[in-house]
Write an enzyme that holds these catalytic residues in place. Structure first.
Site, PDB file in Angstrom:
ATOM      1  N   LEU A  85       0.778  -1.231   0.000  1.00 15.89           N
ATOM      2  CA  LEU A  85       0.000   0.000   0.000  1.00 15.89           C
ATOM      3  C   LEU A  85       0.816   1.292   0.000  1.00 15.89           C
ATOM      4  O   LEU A  85       0.233   2.368  -0.006  1.00 15.89           O
ATOM      5  CB  LEU A  85      -0.971  -0.003   1.193  1.00 15.89           C
ATOM      6  CG  LEU A  85      -1.970  -1.158   1.197  1.00 15.89           C
ATOM      7  CD1 LEU A  85      -2.908  -1.046   2.387  1.00 15.89           C
ATOM      8  CD2 LEU A  85      -2.750  -1.213  -0.104  1.00 15.89           C
ATOM      9  N   HIS A 104      -3.546  -4.189  -9.761  1.00 13.33           N
ATOM     10  CA  HIS A 104      -4.563  -3.267  -9.262  1.00 13.33           C
ATOM     11  C   HIS A 104      -5.940  -3.893  -9.475  1.00 13.33           C
ATOM     12  O   HIS A 104      -6.194  -4.447 -10.552  1.00 13.33           O
ATOM     13  CB  HIS A 104      -4.461  -1.922 -10.007  1.00 13.33           C
ATOM     14  CG  HIS A 104      -5.357  -0.880  -9.433  1.00 13.33           C
ATOM     15  ND1 HIS A 104      -5.085  -0.254  -8.248  1.00 13.33           N
ATOM     16  CD2 HIS A 104      -6.533  -0.366  -9.880  1.00 13.33           C
ATOM     17  CE1 HIS A 104      -6.060   0.617  -7.984  1.00 13.33           C
ATOM     18  NE2 HIS A 104      -6.948   0.557  -8.962  1.00 13.33           N
TER      19      HIS A 104
END
Length: 188
Positions: A85, A104
């Site tokens: 992240l 993603h």
């Protein structure tokens, strides 16, 4: 034999699928796992799989070349972001050009960028009443979710889908295609 480093921040389901894919392979193996979150599930995976792991120190990650040195000393050929992240700092991207990839949980360029991860992506896709979603596997550059696309795979969104059901559909695509793309990149 090619060496893969996985960067993760959470449970590590994609990391496990990649480890499983290369188990017993004479082409490549996951040889290092790095994580920025103490106690994350990916550390348990690393321990169970006997893969060295490192807890990333934020200050060192963003303000030094320490991790570049660690990766180079480990002879890492490909860095795979699997639910990682943090934005990858420019010095690391420059040290491994086109050798860092990310997955993603949406069809980029829509629903990408800072803060767009996990359920935030699926909530946005459902709220926008998109007819489809999917995955984008891409090279990492200095911007969030901006590198050149390697592969996109799609899934249909039905009227009764929720962010949770969409997340499950997307995860099926992640687990199927991410290990295959890692292998393909390592054999080019």
């Amino acid at each position: 034999m090619k060496n893969i480093a996985i960067f993760a921040s959470g449970a590590g389901s994609n990391a496990q699928k990649i480890i499983d894919h290369f188990r017993g392979s004479d082409k490549a193996a996951v040889t290092l796992i790095l994580c920025n979150k103490p106690g994350a599930g990916v550390f348990t995976i690393a321990e169970n799989e006997h893969i060295p792991s490192i807890l990333i120190d934020k200050e060192r990650f963003f303000k030094s070349d320490d991790y570049i040195q660690i990766l180079k000393e480990a002879n890492i050929d490909l860095i795979v972001l699997a639910g990682f992240l943090w934005k990858v700092p420019g010095n690391l991207v420059q040290a491994f050009p086109e050798h860092i990839i990310n997955i993603h949980p949406a069809l980029l360029p829509k629903y990408g960028g800072k803060g767009m991860y996990g359920h935030f992506v699926h909530d946005a896709v459902i709220s926008a009443k998109e007819p489809e979603s999917g995955i984008t596997i891409h090279f990492v550059n200095e911007k969030y979710d901006d590198g050149a696309t390697i592969l996109q795979e799609r899934c249909t969104i039905t009227p009764d889908d929720t962010p949770e059901t969409l997340a499950k559909k997307v995860q099926v695509l992640e687990h199927k295609f991410y290990p295959l793309i890692v292998e393909r990149l390592l054999t080019l």
